[in-house]
Design a protein around this motif. Structure first.
Motif, PDB file in Angstrom:
ATOM      1  N   MET A   1       0.860  -1.182   0.000  1.00  0.00           N
ATOM      2  CA  MET A   1       0.000   0.000   0.000  1.00  0.00           C
ATOM      3  C   MET A   1       0.896   1.231   0.000  1.00  0.00           C
ATOM      4  SD  MET A   1      -2.819   1.220   2.794  1.00  0.00           S
ATOM      5  CE  MET A   1      -1.762   1.016   4.176  1.00  0.00           C
ATOM      6  N   SER A   2       0.644   2.132  -0.931  1.00  0.00           N
ATOM      7  CA  SER A   2       1.445   3.347  -0.982  1.00  0.00           C
ATOM      8  C   SER A   2       0.980   4.317   0.101  1.00  0.00           C
ATOM      9  CB  SER A   2       1.337   3.999  -2.355  1.00  0.00           C
ATOM     10  OG  SER A   2       0.121   4.688  -2.474  1.00  0.00           O
ATOM     11  N   LEU A   3       1.938   5.067   0.584  1.00  0.00           N
ATOM     12  CA  LEU A   3       1.627   6.072   1.594  1.00  0.00           C
ATOM     13  C   LEU A   3       1.902   7.449   1.008  1.00  0.00           C
ATOM     14  CD1 LEU A   3       3.059   4.369   4.786  1.00  0.00           C
ATOM     15  CD2 LEU A   3       0.692   4.609   4.101  1.00  0.00           C
ATOM     16  N   ASN A   4       1.309   7.698  -0.128  1.00  0.00           N
ATOM     17  CA  ASN A   4       1.461   8.971  -0.803  1.00  0.00           C
ATOM     18  C   ASN A   4       0.976  10.084   0.132  1.00  0.00           C
ATOM     19  OD1 ASN A   4       0.919  11.292  -2.354  1.00  0.00           O
ATOM     20  ND2 ASN A   4       0.681  10.070  -4.195  1.00  0.00           N
ATOM     21  N   PRO A   5       1.845  11.040   0.462  1.00  0.00           N
ATOM     22  CA  PRO A   5       1.435  12.107   1.387  1.00  0.00           C
ATOM     23  C   PRO A   5       0.220  12.895   0.903  1.00  0.00           C
ATOM     24  CG  PRO A   5       3.813  12.145   1.046  1.00  0.00           C
ATOM     25  CD  PRO A   5       3.257  11.150   0.076  1.00  0.00           C
ATOM     26  N   PRO A  43     -20.828  14.445  15.620  1.00  0.00           N
ATOM     27  CA  PRO A  43     -19.434  14.389  15.173  1.00  0.00           C
ATOM     28  C   PRO A  43     -18.529  13.602  16.130  1.00  0.00           C
ATOM     29  CG  PRO A  43     -20.253  16.620  14.984  1.00  0.00           C
ATOM     30  CD  PRO A  43     -21.298  15.827  15.721  1.00  0.00           C
ATOM     31  N   LEU A  44     -18.798  13.698  17.426  1.00  0.00           N
ATOM     32  CA  LEU A  44     -17.990  12.944  18.391  1.00  0.00           C
ATOM     33  C   LEU A  44     -18.154  11.441  18.203  1.00  0.00           C
ATOM     34  CD1 LEU A  44     -18.283  14.960  21.720  1.00  0.00           C
ATOM     35  CD2 LEU A  44     -16.269  14.658  20.266  1.00  0.00           C
ATOM     36  N   ILE A  45     -19.370  10.996  17.941  1.00  0.00           N
ATOM     37  CA  ILE A  45     -19.616   9.574  17.716  1.00  0.00           C
ATOM     38  C   ILE A  45     -18.883   9.114  16.454  1.00  0.00           C
ATOM     39  CG2 ILE A  45     -21.378   7.871  17.096  1.00  0.00           C
ATOM     40  CD1 ILE A  45     -23.299   9.467  18.953  1.00  0.00           C
ATOM     41  N   ALA A  46     -18.997   9.889  15.380  1.00  0.00           N
ATOM     42  CA  ALA A  46     -18.319   9.526  14.132  1.00  0.00           C
ATOM     43  C   ALA A  46     -16.806   9.486  14.329  1.00  0.00           C
ATOM     44  CB  ALA A  46     -18.693  10.506  13.023  1.00  0.00           C
ATOM     45  N   ALA A  47     -16.256  10.480  15.010  1.00  0.00           N
ATOM     46  CA  ALA A  47     -14.814  10.527  15.238  1.00  0.00           C
ATOM     47  C   ALA A  47     -14.359   9.380  16.140  1.00  0.00           C
ATOM     48  CB  ALA A  47     -14.422  11.866  15.844  1.00  0.00           C
ATOM     49  N   ALA A  48     -15.162   9.042  17.129  1.00  0.00           N
ATOM     50  CA  ALA A  48     -14.808   7.939  18.023  1.00  0.00           C
ATOM     51  C   ALA A  48     -14.790   6.612  17.271  1.00  0.00           C
ATOM     52  CB  ALA A  48     -15.784   7.877  19.192  1.00  0.00           C
ATOM     53  N   LEU A  49     -15.779   6.390  16.428  1.00  0.00           N
ATOM     54  CA  LEU A  49     -15.795   5.164  15.626  1.00  0.00           C
ATOM     55  C   LEU A  49     -14.576   5.116  14.707  1.00  0.00           C
ATOM     56  CD1 LEU A  49     -19.557   4.952  14.640  1.00  0.00           C
ATOM     57  CD2 LEU A  49     -18.311   3.406  16.150  1.00  0.00           C
ATOM     58  N   TRP A  50     -14.289   6.246  14.060  1.00  0.00           N
ATOM     59  CA  TRP A  50     -13.170   6.321  13.122  1.00  0.00           C
ATOM     60  C   TRP A  50     -11.846   6.025  13.826  1.00  0.00           C
ATOM     61  CZ3 TRP A  50     -13.453   7.159   7.911  1.00  0.00           C
ATOM     62  CH2 TRP A  50     -12.248   7.344   7.251  1.00  0.00           C
ATOM     63  N   GLY A  51     -11.660   6.594  14.994  1.00  0.00           N
ATOM     64  CA  GLY A  51     -10.388   6.454  15.682  1.00  0.00           C
ATOM     65  C   GLY A  51     -10.214   5.188  16.483  1.00  0.00           C
ATOM     66  N   THR A  52     -11.302   4.520  16.811  1.00  0.00           N
ATOM     67  CA  THR A  52     -11.225   3.361  17.695  1.00  0.00           C
ATOM     68  C   THR A  52     -10.974   2.056  16.956  1.00  0.00           C
ATOM     69  OG1 THR A  52     -12.679   4.442  19.274  1.00  0.00           O
ATOM     70  CG2 THR A  52     -12.460   2.051  19.461  1.00  0.00           C
ATOM     71  N   PHE A  53     -11.685   1.837  15.866  1.00  0.00           N
ATOM     72  CA  PHE A  53     -11.609   0.554  15.166  1.00  0.00           C
ATOM     73  C   PHE A  53     -10.614   0.650  14.016  1.00  0.00           C
ATOM     74  CE2 PHE A  53     -15.766   0.895  17.110  1.00  0.00           C
ATOM     75  CZ  PHE A  53     -15.808  -0.281  17.848  1.00  0.00           C
ATOM     76  N   ALA A  54      -9.550  -0.171  14.102  1.00  0.00           N
ATOM     77  CA  ALA A  54      -8.486  -0.094  13.105  1.00  0.00           C
ATOM     78  C   ALA A  54      -7.917  -1.475  12.822  1.00  0.00           C
ATOM     79  CB  ALA A  54      -7.389   0.834  13.582  1.00  0.00           C
ATOM     80  N   ARG A  61      -1.953   4.721   9.991  1.00  0.00           N
ATOM     81  CA  ARG A  61      -2.439   5.043  11.340  1.00  0.00           C
ATOM     82  C   ARG A  61      -1.409   4.672  12.397  1.00  0.00           C
ATOM     83  NH1 ARG A  61      -7.845   5.401  12.416  1.00  0.00           N
ATOM     84  NH2 ARG A  61      -7.418   4.325  14.340  1.00  0.00           N
ATOM     85  N   ASN A  62      -0.137   4.821  12.150  1.00  0.00           N
ATOM     86  CA  ASN A  62       0.928   4.485  13.100  1.00  0.00           C
ATOM     87  C   ASN A  62       1.030   2.988  13.359  1.00  0.00           C
ATOM     88  OD1 ASN A  62       0.277   7.175  13.280  1.00  0.00           O
ATOM     89  ND2 ASN A  62       0.704   7.347  15.427  1.00  0.00           N
ATOM     90  N   GLY A  63       0.224   2.181  12.697  1.00  0.00           N
ATOM     91  CA  GLY A  63       0.258   0.748  12.924  1.00  0.00           C
ATOM     92  C   GLY A  63      -0.450   0.309  14.187  1.00  0.00           C
ATOM     93  N   GLU A  64      -0.978   1.250  14.966  1.00  0.00           N
ATOM     94  CA  GLU A  64      -1.649   0.914  16.218  1.00  0.00           C
ATOM     95  C   GLU A  64      -3.148   0.781  15.997  1.00  0.00           C
ATOM     96  OE1 GLU A  64      -0.619   3.681  19.270  1.00  0.00           O
ATOM     97  OE2 GLU A  64       1.493   3.622  18.739  1.00  0.00           O
ATOM     98  N   ALA A  65      -3.760  -0.111  16.760  1.00  0.00           N
ATOM     99  CA  ALA A  65      -5.198  -0.332  16.650  1.00  0.00           C
ATOM    100  C   ALA A  65      -5.795  -0.429  18.052  1.00  0.00           C
ATOM    101  CB  ALA A  65      -5.476  -1.612  15.872  1.00  0.00           C
ATOM    102  N   PRO A  66      -6.486   0.623  18.523  1.00  0.00           N
ATOM    103  CA  PRO A  66      -7.118   0.536  19.847  1.00  0.00           C
ATOM    104  C   PRO A  66      -8.045  -0.669  19.953  1.00  0.00           C
ATOM    105  CG  PRO A  66      -7.202   2.780  19.022  1.00  0.00           C
ATOM    106  CD  PRO A  66      -6.692   1.926  17.904  1.00  0.00           C
ATOM    107  N   VAL A  67      -8.869  -0.881  18.929  1.00  0.00           N
ATOM    108  CA  VAL A  67      -9.698  -2.079  18.830  1.00  0.00           C
ATOM    109  C   VAL A  67      -9.420  -2.666  17.460  1.00  0.00           C
ATOM    110  CG1 VAL A  67     -12.040  -3.017  18.779  1.00  0.00           C
ATOM    111  CG2 VAL A  67     -11.492  -1.144  20.346  1.00  0.00           C
ATOM    112  N   SER A  68      -8.820  -3.842  17.445  1.00  0.00           N
ATOM    113  CA  SER A  68      -8.435  -4.483  16.189  1.00  0.00           C
ATOM    114  C   SER A  68      -9.652  -5.055  15.479  1.00  0.00           C
ATOM    115  CB  SER A  68      -7.439  -5.604  16.458  1.00  0.00           C
ATOM    116  OG  SER A  68      -6.271  -5.088  17.034  1.00  0.00           O
TER     117      SER A  68
END
Length: 122
Positions: A1-5, A43-54, A61-68
């Motif tokens: 996967m390319s990480l084109n800035p 917006p908080l719900i949408a942002a929480a979903l976006w940031g939590t599940f990875a 995303r730094n390779g980290e996943a709060p909830v895999s």
């Protein structure tokens, strides 16, 4: 996967637009006092979903996943949030902005085919 800035920057902007769109929907579609709550809560719900599940190891995303979650689940979540923002604009009686949002999202998704392929394999 390319990480084109440039693609990462565009995706970040699309995330912000989608999250803001949920707030616009909350403000325009509900009466007081609900609109004051929903302009913040949606917006908080949408942002929480976006940031939590990875997906573990996602280099965008730094390779980290709060909830895999598997890649397919993450892809569905991304599509729901991004296109949900467009749907929120439509529901907020902003059809032109909703259409512009959908067009930009479709173009972005077509250009991000390598990320989609990676998510489907992950």
């Amino acid at each position: 996967m390319s990480l084109n800035p440039a693609m990462l920057a565009i995706r970040f902007l699309l995330e912000l637009v989608a999250i803001a769109s949920f707030g616009i929907y909350g403000w325009r579609s509900f009466d007081s006092p609900w609109k004051f709550l929903l302009v913040v809560l949606l917006p908080l719900i949408a942002a929480a979903l976006w940031g939590t599940f990875a997906v573990p190891g996602d280099p965008s995303r730094n390779g980290e996943a709060p909830v895999s979650v598997p890649g397919t689940v993450r892809l569905v979540l991304e599509l729901v949030v991004l296109f949900g923002g467009a749907a929120a604009l439509w529901a907020a009686s902003l059809p032109r902005w909703a259409l512009i949002s959908v067009i930009v999202l479709v173009i972005y998704q077509a250009l991000a085919y390598d990320r989609i392929a990676w998510l489907l394999k992950a």
